[in-house]
Write a protein that holds these residues in place. Structure first.
Motif, PDB file in Angstrom:
ATOM      1  N   ALA A  77       0.821  -1.125  -0.081  1.00  0.00           N
ATOM      2  CA  ALA A  77      -0.082   0.108  -0.197  1.00  0.00           C
ATOM      3  C   ALA A  77       0.761   1.027  -0.093  1.00  0.00           C
ATOM      4  O   ALA A  77       2.074   1.424   0.224  1.00  0.00           O
ATOM      5  N   VAL A  78       0.230   2.431  -0.228  1.00  0.00           N
ATOM      6  CA  VAL A  78       0.922   3.597   0.127  1.00  0.00           C
ATOM      7  C   VAL A  78       0.511   3.893   1.320  1.00  0.00           C
ATOM      8  O   VAL A  78      -0.518   4.275   2.057  1.00  0.00           O
ATOM      9  N   LYS A  79       1.674   3.664   2.215  1.00  0.00           N
ATOM     10  CA  LYS A  79       1.428   3.555   3.702  1.00  0.00           C
ATOM     11  C   LYS A  79       2.482   4.559   4.609  1.00  0.00           C
ATOM     12  O   LYS A  79       3.617   4.705   4.194  1.00  0.00           O
ATOM     13  N   HIS A  80       2.021   5.202   5.707  1.00  0.00           N
ATOM     14  CA  HIS A  80       2.758   6.073   6.543  1.00  0.00           C
ATOM     15  C   HIS A  80       3.632   4.982   7.241  1.00  0.00           C
ATOM     16  O   HIS A  80       3.518   3.719   7.495  1.00  0.00           O
ATOM     17  N   MET A  81       5.146   5.543   7.310  1.00  0.00           N
ATOM     18  CA  MET A  81       6.073   4.742   7.837  1.00  0.00           C
ATOM     19  C   MET A  81       5.943   4.300   9.251  1.00  0.00           C
ATOM     20  O   MET A  81       6.729   3.700   9.722  1.00  0.00           O
ATOM     21  N   SER A  82       5.238   4.921  10.168  1.00  0.00           N
ATOM     22  CA  SER A  82       4.925   4.849  11.552  1.00  0.00           C
ATOM     23  C   SER A  82       4.333   3.348  11.617  1.00  0.00           C
ATOM     24  O   SER A  82       4.249   2.956  12.755  1.00  0.00           O
ATOM     25  N   ILE A  83       3.464   3.006  10.454  1.00  0.00           N
ATOM     26  CA  ILE A  83       2.997   1.735  10.735  1.00  0.00           C
ATOM     27  C   ILE A  83       3.839   0.399  10.711  1.00  0.00           C
ATOM     28  O   ILE A  83       4.717   0.535   9.776  1.00  0.00           O
ATOM     29  N   SER A  84       3.638  -0.618  11.879  1.00  0.00           N
ATOM     30  CA  SER A  84       4.428  -1.797  11.594  1.00  0.00           C
ATOM     31  C   SER A  84       3.604  -2.706  10.885  1.00  0.00           C
ATOM     32  O   SER A  84       2.390  -3.200  11.466  1.00  0.00           O
ATOM     33  N   SER A  85       4.192  -3.279   9.786  1.00  0.00           N
ATOM     34  CA  SER A  85       3.088  -4.020   8.660  1.00  0.00           C
ATOM     35  C   SER A  85       2.878  -5.428   9.408  1.00  0.00           C
ATOM     36  O   SER A  85       1.866  -6.163   9.175  1.00  0.00           O
ATOM     37  N   TYR A  86       3.938  -6.015  10.236  1.00  0.00           N
ATOM     38  CA  TYR A  86       3.828  -7.166  10.738  1.00  0.00           C
ATOM     39  C   TYR A  86       3.977  -7.491  12.020  1.00  0.00           C
ATOM     40  O   TYR A  86       3.744  -8.942  12.441  1.00  0.00           O
ATOM     41  N   SER A  87       4.044  -6.848  12.792  1.00  0.00           N
ATOM     42  CA  SER A  87       4.071  -6.812  14.323  1.00  0.00           C
ATOM     43  C   SER A  87       3.627  -5.626  15.238  1.00  0.00           C
ATOM     44  O   SER A  87       3.595  -4.715  14.806  1.00  0.00           O
TER      45      SER A  87
END
Length: 396
Positions: A383-393
């Motif tokens: 996705a176009v996502k904010h870098m503060s988001i942890s995708s897997y944990s």
């Protein structure tokens, strides 16, 4: 020979010298950072920290003739199946080495002169546990050892080895310093993971940090996607095919009592907001908005299935058919409904705004342990996502 190895280009030179098998050290510097923050090579580092997509989080440069050890080791913890761990090069990037994960498995890529080699193998490391990785040069082999036993062994032979052992060595953590197009196994750049306890060739130089400060690594983690309340992940709805007989099925799992903010929303350009699911930690309610209609539910459930069909929307909580909410929805009651699924946007973790500039609001704070669309896990890294988001944990 105990171990594991899958060679993608065999019989070619694999050596960038023992120097490329280590990066960083504890110790005091001599002001070489010139204003940049310096950190210890043994520091605990979150590899997914916000920065330009391929830029390393930290880096250093050493003289090859200062290297005395042939072994480096560090601990790695992640649920992420893919990403760059560390990089090294000589000759200003002409020869380079990358250690990464691909499908959760260690992958080494080496470029030396005209030779390009990729070797992958061993156990999957994206299980959320700390694993000890040790890389060493035991002439004529490069050896990657995992947790003291599993080994990936690569034979080396070069007439140019002594030539490499002069000049400078650049080392980088969490990114690369050469053109990504040179990699012959393409990777996702950032890894949602942590490195700690590094011991790097007995060097005593600090690393330069390409950030104001290091983001912390959580003491304990669990699988899921963590939203800290500062951004969202946006997909084009066209990637989720709307099937006339099945519609679109979205599955969510998590402790909704601990969430606050917009879980996900759907909207098309020029249209009103079609759908929003919002958690309110103060009222302990989850509010479902479909066009002008709103339905509030207590946040005591742990799983939710939302099925968008051509003429209705069904919400099933905790797999209980008796705990189902059905709302009429379709092109008549909600003009633009089908267009939204063809040309709209779906945001996870925030409320979509009026413009298409990725601006949003009411960002989610909390952990989604499971996000599936049409029965498949949703990879937020796509996705176009904010870098503060942890995708897997998520913090546990």
């Amino acid at each position: 020979m105990p171990g594991f190895c899958r060679t993608m280009a065999g019989g070619v030179l694999l050596s960038l010298s023992l120097a490329l098998l280590g990066w960083g050290a504890e110790g005091q510097g001599s002001g070489r950072g010139r204003g940049k923050k310096e950190v210890s090579g043994g520091a605990t580092v979150y590899l997914g920290q916000d920065r330009d997509i391929w830029r390393p989080l930290m880096h250093t440069t050493v003289n090859l003739n200062e290297i005395r050890s042939i072994k480096s080791s560090f601990y790695l913890r992640t649920y992420d199946p893919e990403g760059t761990v560390f990089y090294g090069d000589t000759k200003n990037g002409q020869d380079w080495f990358i250690l990464s994960l691909k499908d959760g498995i260690p992958l080494m890529q080496i470029s030396r002169g005209e030779s390009l080699v990729s070797v992958a193998g061993g156990p999957k490391l994206n299980d959320g546990k700390w694993h000890l990785l040790e890389v060493s040069n035991q002439e004529p082999f490069v050896i990657l050892e995992v947790d003291g036993s599993n080994r990936m062994v690569v034979g080396m032979q070069s007439k140019q080895t002594m030539e490499i052992l002069s000049g400078e060595l650049r080392l980088a953590l969490g990114g690369i310093l050469m053109d990504k197009e040179q990699m012959f196994v393409q990777l996702g750049p950032h890894m949602d993971g942590c490195v700690r306890g590094g011991s790097w060739l007995n060097l005593s130089i600090p690393w330069e940090l390409d950030a104001e400060e290091l983001w912390p690594c959580h003491l304990n983690i669990q699988p899921g996607s963590y939203f800290p309340g500062s951004g969202f992940a946006v997909f084009n709805t066209s990637v989720f095919p709307f099937e006339a007989d099945r519609g679109v099925k979205v599955e969510l799992r998590g402790d909704f009592r601990k969430m606050d903010g917009t879980i996900f929303s759907i909207k098309a350009s020029g249209q009103k907001l079609l759908f929003a699911l919002v958690a309110n930690n103060n009222t302990k309610e989850i509010t479902l908005t479909v066009g002008e209609e709103k339905v509030s539910m207590k946040d005591t459930f742990k799983a939710m299935v939302i099925i968008f069909q051509t003429d209705s929307l069904r919400v099933l909580r905790d797999g209980d058919e008796s705990n189902t909410t059905t709302l009429p929805i379709g092109p008549v009651s909600h003009p633009g409904y089908l267009t939204t699924w063809k040309e709209g946007r779906l945001a996870v973790g925030g409320l979509l705004g009026e413009e298409e500039d990725d601006a949003g609001s009411q960002f989610l704070t909390g952990c989604l342990e499971k996000i599936q669309v049409q029965g498949r896990d949703l990879d937020l890294d796509l996705a176009v996502k904010h870098m503060s988001i942890s995708s897997y944990s998520c913090p546990a």
